[in-house]
Enzyme design. Structure first.
Site, PDB file in Angstrom:
ATOM      1  N   ASP A  20       0.836  -1.203   0.000  1.00 61.50           N
ATOM      2  CA  ASP A  20       0.000   0.000   0.000  1.00 61.50           C
ATOM      3  C   ASP A  20       0.870   1.252   0.000  1.00 61.50           C
ATOM      4  O   ASP A  20       2.003   1.228   0.480  1.00 61.50           O
ATOM      5  CB  ASP A  20      -0.901  -0.029   1.250  1.00 61.50           C
ATOM      6  CG  ASP A  20      -2.057   0.946   1.143  1.00 61.50           C
ATOM      7  OD1 ASP A  20      -2.312   1.477   0.041  1.00 61.50           O
ATOM      8  OD2 ASP A  20      -2.718   1.188   2.177  1.00 61.50           O
ATOM      9  N   ASN A  78     -10.650  -2.979  -6.494  1.00 61.32           N
ATOM     10  CA  ASN A  78      -9.797  -2.059  -7.265  1.00 61.32           C
ATOM     11  C   ASN A  78     -10.350  -1.694  -8.648  1.00 61.32           C
ATOM     12  O   ASN A  78      -9.896  -0.735  -9.273  1.00 61.32           O
ATOM     13  CB  ASN A  78      -8.368  -2.601  -7.413  1.00 61.32           C
ATOM     14  CG  ASN A  78      -7.538  -2.521  -6.142  1.00 61.32           C
ATOM     15  OD1 ASN A  78      -6.617  -3.296  -5.934  1.00 61.32           O
ATOM     16  ND2 ASN A  78      -7.866  -1.576  -5.262  1.00 61.32           N
TER      17      ASN A  78
HETATM   18  C1  FPP Z   1      -1.833   0.168  -3.299  1.00 59.64           C
HETATM   19  O1  FPP Z   1      -1.394   1.504  -3.396  1.00 59.64           O
HETATM   20  C2  FPP Z   1      -1.273  -0.647  -4.360  1.00 59.64           C
HETATM   21  C3  FPP Z   1      -2.001  -1.278  -5.335  1.00 59.64           C
HETATM   22  C4  FPP Z   1      -3.474  -1.165  -5.430  1.00 59.64           C
HETATM   23  C5  FPP Z   1      -1.388  -2.063  -6.390  1.00 59.64           C
HETATM   24  C6  FPP Z   1      -0.093  -2.780  -6.072  1.00 59.64           C
HETATM   25  C7  FPP Z   1       0.528  -3.104  -7.368  1.00 59.64           C
HETATM   26  C8  FPP Z   1       1.829  -3.026  -7.705  1.00 59.64           C
HETATM   27  C9  FPP Z   1       2.909  -2.694  -6.791  1.00 59.64           C
HETATM   28  C10 FPP Z   1       2.247  -3.277  -9.124  1.00 59.64           C
HETATM   29  C11 FPP Z   1       1.823  -4.581  -9.753  1.00 59.64           C
HETATM   30  C12 FPP Z   1       2.242  -5.779  -9.016  1.00 59.64           C
HETATM   31  C13 FPP Z   1       3.022  -6.805  -9.433  1.00 59.64           C
HETATM   32  C14 FPP Z   1       3.169  -7.976  -8.533  1.00 59.64           C
HETATM   33  C15 FPP Z   1       3.724  -6.856 -10.704  1.00 59.64           C
HETATM   34  P1  FPP Z   1      -2.482   2.673  -3.489  1.00 59.64           P
HETATM   35  O2  FPP Z   1      -2.586   3.054  -4.918  1.00 59.64           O
HETATM   36  O3  FPP Z   1      -3.754   2.243  -2.853  1.00 59.64           O
HETATM   37  O4  FPP Z   1      -1.777   3.784  -2.652  1.00 59.64           O
HETATM   38  P2  FPP Z   1      -2.473   4.964  -1.819  1.00 59.64           P
HETATM   39  O5  FPP Z   1      -3.227   4.314  -0.701  1.00 59.64           O
HETATM   40  O6  FPP Z   1      -1.301   5.769  -1.347  1.00 59.64           O
HETATM   41  O7  FPP Z   1      -3.347   5.712  -2.780  1.00 59.64           O
END
Ligand code: FPP
Length: 261
Positions: A37, A85
């Site tokens: 996250d 998501n």
């Molecule tokens: C949460 O950050 C993260 C995600 C919803 C996606 C995680 C995905 C990756 C790191 C890339 C793809 C993965 C692989 C395994 C290749 P957020 O966007 O919710 O952050 P925020 O809470 O700060 O808005």
């Protein structure tokens, strides 16, 4: 895998090396699950679009997959995309999918070289056909690997997983008197895998977010303020060391982490 395997990828004299030397390799968590996250906040802090946070997060994925395999973790599960998501802007969703595809293309050889088995948990059948093909290809090519199991939770929801398991066990004709917790676990996406011992969440949020709801019943939870794109082996080692200091009770009396399960 062992201390030597780990030291081989850590700069000599680094803080990482010092942490690695404190790890008790006889008391490792078998299964580590991670809620990645903070990508959006990482990008916002740099006045960049949110997708740049996801792009940077890929480097953390690489580092943590390699680090976990070298430490000797048996199962690593990363939460990459939840059923919720899909509510994000279409551009963000398509960038996440494109990043995933690129990651698989670029990293497949690394997974093979490191004897890592790749598996998807969730509902990949709802993803675009090209992504499904890429995922199936990575699963197939790594299926015979005997080292770490790397689960990627994609289009994953913990409640949806439990409902699906219930449907499948009804379809299999399991009678109520035949059903217990162990039997039920066999219908989950993670059938046959140990439950997570350690759940890591980055960016300081104190939520479980519909992740592995059944499986984390007794997991030790470790939350760090570090945002996912900044997360590296060093943080993984910090989490493992914190885990090794915990007492696991499973609702009973005192017992040291891991031993005596
Ligand atoms: C949460 O950050 C993260 C995600 C919803 C996606 C995680 C995905 C990756 C790191 C890339 C793809 C993965 C692989 C395994 C290749 P957020 O966007 O919710 O952050 P925020 O809470 O700060 O808005």
């Amino acid at each position: 895998m062992s201390l030597q395997d780990l030291l081989a990828v850590l700069p000599a004299g680094s803080p990482e090396e010092a942490l690695a030397r404190q790890v008790n390799f006889d008391r490792l968590p078998e299964h580590v699950a991670v809620i990645m996250d903070g990508n959006g906040r990482w990008a916002a802090q740099r006045h960049l679009p949110r997708v740049e946070g996801h792009r940077a997060g890929i480097e953390s994925v690489r580092d943590v997959v390699e680090g976990s395999a070298r430490v000797g973790i048996k199962v690593l599960t990363l939460y990459a995309f939840s059923v919720e998501n899909w509510k994000r802007p279409a551009m963000e969703v398509s960038t996440l999918m494109a990043l995933l595809k690129r990651y698989l293309r670029l990293e497949l050889n690394t997974l093979l070289r490191n004897n890592i088995r790749f598996r998807v948990i969730g509902r990949p059948e709802d993803l675009a056909p090209d992504i499904q093909r890429e995922l199936a290809d990575a699963e197939e090519k790594t299926a015979a690997n005997t080292g770490m199991l790397f689960n990627i939770a994609l289009n994953y929801g913990g409640r949806a997983e439990i409902v699906e398991a219930a449907k499948r066990l009804l379809a299999a004709g399991v009678r109520p008197d035949e059903l217990d917790e162990q039997r039920f676990s066999g219908f989950l996406y993670t059938a046959g895998q140990p439950d997570p011992d350690l759940l890591i969440r980055t960016s300081g949020e104190m939520r479980v977010s519909n992740f592995l709801l059944w499986q984390i019943a007794y997991a030790e939870i470790w939350v760090t303020e570090t945002l996912w794109p900044d997360f590296r082996k060093r943080h993984l080692l910090e989490a493992i060391l914190a885990y090794q200091k915990r007492e696991r009770r499973y609702g009973g009396i005192k017992q040291p982490a891991v031993a005596g399960r």
